[in-house]
Write a protein that holds these residues in place. Sequence first.
Motif, PDB file in Angstrom:
ATOM      1  N   MET A  49       1.648   4.309  -6.917  1.00 56.62           N
ATOM      2  CA  MET A  49       1.474   4.848  -5.686  1.00 56.62           C
ATOM      3  C   MET A  49      -0.053   4.050  -4.922  1.00 56.62           C
ATOM      4  SD  MET A  49       2.014   9.020  -4.504  1.00 56.62           S
ATOM      5  CE  MET A  49       3.994   9.645  -5.177  1.00 56.62           C
ATOM      6  N   SER A  50      -0.634   3.632  -3.732  1.00 54.33           N
ATOM      7  CA  SER A  50      -1.582   2.772  -3.432  1.00 54.33           C
ATOM      8  C   SER A  50      -2.331   3.427  -3.599  1.00 54.33           C
ATOM      9  CB  SER A  50      -0.433   2.032  -2.492  1.00 54.33           C
ATOM     10  OG  SER A  50       0.491   1.686  -2.108  1.00 54.33           O
ATOM     11  N   SER A  51      -3.927   2.627  -3.175  1.00 51.94           N
ATOM     12  CA  SER A  51      -4.780   2.977  -3.063  1.00 51.94           C
ATOM     13  C   SER A  51      -5.022   3.425  -1.595  1.00 51.94           C
ATOM     14  CB  SER A  51      -5.884   1.968  -3.230  1.00 51.94           C
ATOM     15  OG  SER A  51      -6.035   1.361  -2.970  1.00 51.94           O
ATOM     16  N   LEU A  52      -5.866   4.224  -0.735  1.00 55.50           N
ATOM     17  CA  LEU A  52      -5.768   4.029   0.553  1.00 55.50           C
ATOM     18  C   LEU A  52      -6.419   2.810   1.334  1.00 55.50           C
ATOM     19  CD1 LEU A  52      -7.361   7.682   1.044  1.00 55.50           C
ATOM     20  CD2 LEU A  52      -4.761   6.511   1.370  1.00 55.50           C
ATOM     21  N   LYS A  53      -7.213   2.476   0.121  1.00 55.12           N
ATOM     22  CA  LYS A  53      -7.746   1.062   0.849  1.00 55.12           C
ATOM     23  C   LYS A  53      -6.269  -0.087   0.779  1.00 55.12           C
ATOM     24  CE  LYS A  53     -11.463  -1.722   1.955  1.00 55.12           C
ATOM     25  NZ  LYS A  53     -11.849  -1.662   3.472  1.00 55.12           N
ATOM     26  N   SER A  54      -5.794  -0.171  -0.359  1.00 56.18           N
ATOM     27  CA  SER A  54      -4.217  -1.574   0.418  1.00 56.18           C
ATOM     28  C   SER A  54      -3.488  -0.640   1.047  1.00 56.18           C
ATOM     29  CB  SER A  54      -3.377  -1.509  -0.872  1.00 56.18           C
ATOM     30  OG  SER A  54      -2.990  -0.281  -1.287  1.00 56.18           O
ATOM     31  N   LEU A  55      -3.348   0.351   2.354  1.00 56.21           N
ATOM     32  CA  LEU A  55      -2.848   0.754   3.150  1.00 56.21           C
ATOM     33  C   LEU A  55      -3.436   0.199   4.253  1.00 56.21           C
ATOM     34  CD1 LEU A  55      -2.542   3.844   1.801  1.00 56.21           C
ATOM     35  CD2 LEU A  55      -0.144   2.043   1.793  1.00 56.21           C
ATOM     36  N   GLU A  56      -4.183  -0.200   4.347  1.00 56.34           N
ATOM     37  CA  GLU A  56      -5.131  -0.586   5.833  1.00 56.34           C
ATOM     38  C   GLU A  56      -4.541  -1.766   6.586  1.00 56.34           C
ATOM     39  OE1 GLU A  56      -9.897  -1.664   7.400  1.00 56.34           O
ATOM     40  OE2 GLU A  56      -9.422  -0.479   5.230  1.00 56.34           O
ATOM     41  N   SER A  57      -3.817  -3.036   5.453  1.00 58.07           N
ATOM     42  CA  SER A  57      -3.981  -3.756   6.911  1.00 58.07           C
ATOM     43  C   SER A  57      -2.100  -3.361   7.540  1.00 58.07           C
ATOM     44  CB  SER A  57      -3.191  -5.187   5.440  1.00 58.07           C
ATOM     45  OG  SER A  57      -1.951  -4.780   5.009  1.00 58.07           O
ATOM     46  N   GLU A  58      -1.463  -2.506   7.142  1.00 58.17           N
ATOM     47  CA  GLU A  58       0.288  -1.691   7.196  1.00 58.17           C
ATOM     48  C   GLU A  58      -0.289  -1.196   7.696  1.00 58.17           C
ATOM     49  OE1 GLU A  58       4.089  -0.856   5.178  1.00 58.17           O
ATOM     50  OE2 GLU A  58       2.522  -1.361   3.724  1.00 58.17           O
ATOM     51  N   TYR A  59      -1.465   0.056   8.117  1.00 59.44           N
ATOM     52  CA  TYR A  59      -1.665   1.175   9.016  1.00 59.44           C
ATOM     53  C   TYR A  59      -2.553   1.203   9.417  1.00 59.44           C
ATOM     54  CZ  TYR A  59       2.104   2.795   5.799  1.00 59.44           C
ATOM     55  OH  TYR A  59       3.717   2.679   4.873  1.00 59.44           O
ATOM     56  N   PRO A  60      -2.806   0.875  10.819  1.00 58.38           N
ATOM     57  CA  PRO A  60      -4.238   0.635  11.086  1.00 58.38           C
ATOM     58  C   PRO A  60      -5.203   1.727  11.214  1.00 58.38           C
ATOM     59  CG  PRO A  60      -2.920  -0.538  12.466  1.00 58.38           C
ATOM     60  CD  PRO A  60      -2.078   0.580  11.483  1.00 58.38           C
ATOM     61  N   ILE A  61      -4.184   3.160  11.657  1.00 55.26           N
ATOM     62  CA  ILE A  61      -4.906   4.773  11.389  1.00 55.26           C
ATOM     63  C   ILE A  61      -5.577   4.754  10.682  1.00 55.26           C
ATOM     64  CG2 ILE A  61      -2.837   5.717  10.713  1.00 55.26           C
ATOM     65  CD1 ILE A  61      -5.105   6.257  13.733  1.00 55.26           C
ATOM     66  N   ILE A  62      -5.220   4.640   9.338  1.00 54.74           N
ATOM     67  CA  ILE A  62      -6.308   4.635   7.620  1.00 54.74           C
ATOM     68  C   ILE A  62      -7.103   3.903   7.946  1.00 54.74           C
ATOM     69  CG2 ILE A  62      -5.600   4.645   5.490  1.00 54.74           C
ATOM     70  CD1 ILE A  62      -2.738   5.476   5.661  1.00 54.74           C
ATOM     71  N   ASP A  63      -7.944   3.675   8.359  1.00 57.69           N
ATOM     72  CA  ASP A  63      -9.376   3.055   8.719  1.00 57.69           C
ATOM     73  C   ASP A  63     -10.746   2.877   7.695  1.00 57.69           C
ATOM     74  OD1 ASP A  63     -10.574   4.741  10.332  1.00 57.69           O
ATOM     75  OD2 ASP A  63     -10.197   3.708  12.182  1.00 57.69           O
ATOM     76  N   SER A  64     -11.388   2.085   7.968  1.00 60.23           N
ATOM     77  CA  SER A  64     -12.719   2.349   7.233  1.00 60.23           C
ATOM     78  C   SER A  64     -13.863   4.215   7.577  1.00 60.23           C
ATOM     79  CB  SER A  64     -14.165   1.367   7.462  1.00 60.23           C
ATOM     80  OG  SER A  64     -14.226   1.556   9.094  1.00 60.23           O
ATOM     81  N   ASN A  65     -13.589   4.678   8.937  1.00 60.91           N
ATOM     82  CA  ASN A  65     -13.826   6.168   9.606  1.00 60.91           C
ATOM     83  C   ASN A  65     -12.974   6.666   8.309  1.00 60.91           C
ATOM     84  OD1 ASN A  65     -15.781   5.242  10.960  1.00 60.91           O
ATOM     85  ND2 ASN A  65     -14.659   4.900  12.447  1.00 60.91           N
TER      86      ASN A  65
END
Length: 320
Positions: free
Chosen positions: A1-17
Amino acid sequence: MSSLKSLESEYPIIDSNFHKFCASHAIFTVEDFLLNDVYVLVAFAECQSNSKELKQGITQVLSIIDSLHPPWMNGVDLLTDAQRNKQVLSTGCEGLDLLLGGGLHEGQLTELVGPSSSGKTQVCLQAATTIAYKCRASVVFVDTCNSFSSRRIADFVDRLLNPSLKQAKHKTLERIMSNVSCHSVFDIFGLLDLLHRLEMKLKTQVKTNDCKLRLLIIDSISSLITPILGGGAHGHSLMVSAGFLLKKLAHEHDLSVLVTNHMVGGEGGSSKPALGESWKNVSHVQLLLSHALGSNLYNISILKHPCMASGQVAEFTMLE
């Protein structure tokens, strides 16, 4: 499974905050969610000024986890899958191949169970050598306890070659070793990360002319899973996730997956495969291997098989 950071581009809601919130709870990967109580996490999120966005992020990660579960299949789908042109790969162990109807089947997860020194690693190394040589295929060997031996593979290559081809031994060995990729992994998170990266690679494999991956070996799966089972439901969830991902890789990419498992004490002093009934339900085929010390004769029996009766036994010899 992915790191959360790698999901940021595909899922904008998973942002820096969202990353900062998760990091404050030691959550850095999708797997980490399996180790946390989601209701407690939501309660913490509700105390934040951006609670709505955080709860949306939590929901998104949970949907990613849910998407990893296999879809429902009707009878027509199952029949179509069974009739696909999946091949059988010889292990190089004649008796074992005869028992299994030719060898390891693509699309299946085969579990090799046995006590210490029963020869599980030797079967894995011989299968890796045979498939890399005869099929000119790629093999991934996941080593969890420093069991991989290039010298042993060289011994198997020497036996595979005809006497007239001995002069080409070095070149053949070089080709085989280049087709066998060994990865050392020492915990369940390392395994899940490796499997996720392998899945990404396999999705692009069809578009290239690279040597096709045919066999994935994990020696041993129990070394990675046993330490986490004491964690209760979270450890069990990680075990199931690993098993599902292995079967997903096998099914979607026509791989043969071979894992080894050790034995533990059972009722009445008898021995049984480690990892319990839940893991037993993961594998398609479960085999029991035994070996008498001082002999090169090995016994293999079927504990579980989708189309063969349990209890069938075969013998084979292996290079000492």
